[in-house]
Design a protein around this motif. Sequence first.
Motif, PDB file in Angstrom:
ATOM      1  N   ALA A 198       0.823  -1.210   0.000  1.00 40.29           N
ATOM      2  CA  ALA A 198       0.000   0.000   0.000  1.00 40.29           C
ATOM      3  C   ALA A 198       0.858   1.261   0.000  1.00 40.29           C
ATOM      4  N   ARG A 199       0.504   2.184  -0.879  1.00 45.13           N
ATOM      5  CA  ARG A 199       1.132   3.512  -0.893  1.00 45.13           C
ATOM      6  C   ARG A 199       0.353   4.492  -0.031  1.00 45.13           C
ATOM      7  N   TYR A 200      -0.943   4.199   0.199  1.00 45.39           N
ATOM      8  CA  TYR A 200      -1.814   5.113   0.941  1.00 45.39           C
ATOM      9  C   TYR A 200      -2.626   4.315   1.969  1.00 45.39           C
ATOM     10  N   LEU A 201      -2.752   4.867   3.171  1.00 51.95           N
ATOM     11  CA  LEU A 201      -3.612   4.311   4.220  1.00 51.95           C
ATOM     12  C   LEU A 201      -4.662   5.360   4.550  1.00 51.95           C
ATOM     13  N   VAL A 202      -5.938   5.034   4.324  1.00 53.18           N
ATOM     14  CA  VAL A 202      -7.029   5.972   4.549  1.00 53.18           C
ATOM     15  C   VAL A 202      -7.741   5.584   5.845  1.00 53.18           C
ATOM     16  N   THR A 203      -7.923   6.560   6.727  1.00 52.71           N
ATOM     17  CA  THR A 203      -8.545   6.293   8.025  1.00 52.71           C
ATOM     18  C   THR A 203      -9.324   7.508   8.498  1.00 52.71           C
ATOM     19  N   LYS A 204     -10.253   7.270   9.381  1.00 50.08           N
ATOM     20  CA  LYS A 204     -10.911   8.362  10.085  1.00 50.08           C
ATOM     21  C   LYS A 204     -10.105   8.681  11.341  1.00 50.08           C
ATOM     22  N   GLU A 205     -10.254   9.904  11.822  1.00 42.98           N
ATOM     23  CA  GLU A 205      -9.579  10.283  13.071  1.00 42.98           C
ATOM     24  C   GLU A 205     -10.459   9.770  14.207  1.00 42.98           C
ATOM     25  N   SER A 206     -10.282   8.484  14.487  1.00 47.28           N
ATOM     26  CA  SER A 206     -11.194   7.791  15.397  1.00 47.28           C
ATOM     27  C   SER A 206     -10.689   7.728  16.824  1.00 47.28           C
ATOM     28  N   GLY A 207      -9.616   8.457  17.137  1.00 51.89           N
ATOM     29  CA  GLY A 207      -9.088   8.445  18.505  1.00 51.89           C
ATOM     30  C   GLY A 207      -8.204   7.241  18.748  1.00 51.89           C
ATOM     31  N   ASP A 208      -7.397   7.325  19.793  1.00 42.79           N
ATOM     32  CA  ASP A 208      -6.477   6.227  20.088  1.00 42.79           C
ATOM     33  C   ASP A 208      -7.223   4.946  20.427  1.00 42.79           C
ATOM     34  N   VAL A 209      -8.368   5.073  21.134  1.00 42.94           N
ATOM     35  CA  VAL A 209      -9.154   3.882  21.463  1.00 42.94           C
ATOM     36  C   VAL A 209      -9.665   3.218  20.193  1.00 42.94           C
ATOM     37  N   GLY A 210      -9.948   4.013  19.173  1.00 45.01           N
ATOM     38  CA  GLY A 210     -10.406   3.482  17.896  1.00 45.01           C
ATOM     39  C   GLY A 210      -9.292   2.998  17.001  1.00 45.01           C
ATOM     40  N   GLY A 211      -8.053   3.047  17.483  1.00 42.10           N
ATOM     41  CA  GLY A 211      -6.936   2.489  16.732  1.00 42.10           C
ATOM     42  C   GLY A 211      -6.202   3.468  15.845  1.00 42.10           C
ATOM     43  N   PHE A 212      -6.478   4.788  15.985  1.00 41.04           N
ATOM     44  CA  PHE A 212      -5.853   5.749  15.082  1.00 41.04           C
ATOM     45  C   PHE A 212      -4.340   5.791  15.276  1.00 41.04           C
ATOM     46  N   ALA A 213      -3.880   5.817  16.519  1.00 44.34           N
ATOM     47  CA  ALA A 213      -2.444   5.922  16.777  1.00 44.34           C
ATOM     48  C   ALA A 213      -1.691   4.738  16.187  1.00 44.34           C
ATOM     49  N   ALA A 214      -2.264   3.534  16.282  1.00 44.69           N
ATOM     50  CA  ALA A 214      -1.607   2.348  15.733  1.00 44.69           C
ATOM     51  C   ALA A 214      -1.537   2.420  14.213  1.00 44.69           C
ATOM     52  N   LYS A 215      -2.583   2.952  13.574  1.00 48.39           N
ATOM     53  CA  LYS A 215      -2.560   3.106  12.118  1.00 48.39           C
ATOM     54  C   LYS A 215      -1.510   4.131  11.691  1.00 48.39           C
ATOM     55  N   ALA A 216      -1.479   5.261  12.399  1.00 47.99           N
ATOM     56  CA  ALA A 216      -0.522   6.308  12.058  1.00 47.99           C
ATOM     57  C   ALA A 216       0.909   5.798  12.197  1.00 47.99           C
ATOM     58  N   ALA A 217       1.183   5.054  13.259  1.00 46.92           N
ATOM     59  CA  ALA A 217       2.527   4.519  13.473  1.00 46.92           C
ATOM     60  C   ALA A 217       2.885   3.496  12.400  1.00 46.92           C
ATOM     61  N   ALA A 218       1.917   2.682  11.993  1.00 46.61           N
ATOM     62  CA  ALA A 218       2.172   1.684  10.956  1.00 46.61           C
ATOM     63  C   ALA A 218       2.460   2.347   9.617  1.00 46.61           C
ATOM     64  N   ALA A 219       1.727   3.422   9.311  1.00 46.81           N
ATOM     65  CA  ALA A 219       1.979   4.149   8.065  1.00 46.81           C
ATOM     66  C   ALA A 219       3.390   4.730   8.051  1.00 46.81           C
ATOM     67  N   GLN A 220       3.794   5.303   9.167  1.00 49.02           N
ATOM     68  CA  GLN A 220       5.151   5.859   9.257  1.00 49.02           C
ATOM     69  C   GLN A 220       6.192   4.751   9.136  1.00 49.02           C
TER      70      GLN A 220
END
Length: 662
Positions: A198-220
């Motif tokens: 994947a070149r792009y990861l699309v997500t909603k800003e769903s909060g850390d409880v919703g898994g946003f931080a884990a997605k952001a870290a994985a993209a980085q």
Amino acid sequence: MNKICVFAGTTEGRRLAQLLAANGMDVTACVATEYGQTLLSPSECLRVRAGRMEPEEMERMMRQERFDLVVDATHPYARVVTENVLAACQAAEVEYLRLLREESTVPDGAVTVPDSAAAAAFLDATEGTILLTTGSKELAQYASGIRDFGRRAYVRVLPMEASLQACQAAGVPAGHIIAMQGPFSEELNAAMLRSVSARYLVTKESGDVGGFAAKAAAAQQTGAVLVVVGRPPSREGMSLSAVLEEIQRRFGMQLYPRISIVGLGPGAEACMTGEARAAIARADCVVGARRMLAAAAPGQEVLEAATPQAMAEAIQAHPEYGSIAVVMSGDTGFYSGTRKLVQYLPEHPVEILPGISSLSYLCARLSCSYEDVACVSLHGRTRPIAEEVRANRRIFVLVGGSTGVKDLCRVLTESGLGAVKVYVGERLSYPDEQIRTGEARELAEQGFAPLSAVLIENPAADRAVGIGLPDSKFCRGSKPEGMVPMTKSEVRAVCLSKLQLTERSVCWDVGAGTGSVSVEMALQARRGQVYAVERVQEAAALVEENRRRFSLDNLTVVSGCAPEACRELPAPDRVFLGGTSGRFREIIALALEKNPAVRIVAAAVSLESVAELTACMEAFPELEWETVCLFVARTREAGHYHLFSGQNPVYLFTMQARSGTE
């Protein structure tokens, strides 16, 4: 009973509903789908209502049920549902609270767009594979707005029939559908991104409880561009912890999470019981040491804590979790921190789930039973292990540290037990598990893994621990006999009898001399502690030598003059007074100050000592006294004859608080 309705469309909403029900509130949890219903466990206090409701249905339910409070814990992006819940509460005149997930910080370099249409427009102007993690509702918008959508896009949706139908309607190929339920860890997100390039990861800003931080870290981590669909404008709300505080204030009650203390077994996941797996899976958060968390809770929310106190503090610092699993190695009832943790949480509802102990696991591997095995832990503890091995035919030992097994075998060898058979289980239950067998003297030269488990067999063991050991067993030093005093065998036996030692006694031996009484005290009080107080350095060195000779870890030599040297010692329950330099009264007073119920035996051979102890009988009238004059005679050779030679008489004074006296 307080009645509360929770619109539980989020993880926090489900936690809140379960926590309130666990604390005795009458809770109705409303979820939009049957899948959401499966994530909640109905109980006597928790009813689950599944299905989408129109505003009129919401109002009708609220009027019929007459709730004391409605908590709107729907998704931050479910703006229409929030407006409907609020309108229904106003119409039914029911109090309303909005539980709103806290926002996460969007990392630098991320592309932020206001809605899914803007996200589709941005992606349409790019090249490369896309991983969509925004759910199934907006798939049609992405499909119509992104060229070559079916080839470029992979979508992650809930494993529901409606989600799969939405994927099919949007033209997503079956091989591009990832149907899974979170939470997803950074590692799992990264693995998915790499698997589809994947070149792009699309997500909603769903909060850390919703898994946003884990997605952001994985993209980085993978170099993917993070595309963030911003939250729609919404009413102000409160965090879960703030909602809990408000509910506690309104209803005048304290809320406690449901806690499961789970034994994981030796370590590998394969040894976990089904009950343990289920408790961990349903928990909102898992607490434990790093090694246990890695084995038990991949991908779940965790709080790292290694000691019972740290675990309790972590639990108390996070009231937002309605259900917590605390993971312990081995079995919860076998040298576990469980007992102490429960003491730290006296008001919390706790269930304890046992695991497979390292004892039962090792014995199973050795094809032997363990009903006759004595158990000892040396992990963070000191115990007179040589005496335990002498007293038991089979003994199981938990050993900690990189040199723990080696040190154990060395102590056994130095104590004359080098021939006992030792089985060492290393990394039990893991793929590289190893069990080594040999005599203690052989294994003392080898290295072993930390946290090993040991089974020792001593066919020559004898549980009897006699008193009055032969004087020849003790080191007297290089100087002529008599330079360092020693209580002789026969007198020592009577003194020990008068002391009435227990297995866990804490003892002082004041004026220890060579330490013969100290040694026998330590042999009797195997699970207790003995302090040998001696002011003469040469004598103190002899006590230490005799301590090593008998391998007594529960004997401590204290150099100094009593009573000063005793002031920092733990309160004794037994005291033997040999040489006191004429300070019987002061030492007895200190012992009584530390423990009014202490039992004291004093030996005197001089008239001056007898006189001083007799005066103490008047100085301490609260004590019950017993006095014995002991005469001992030993045989000696006189030509062809054996004659008795009398030794000096010894006066024994035994004292203890009178019955009924504190």
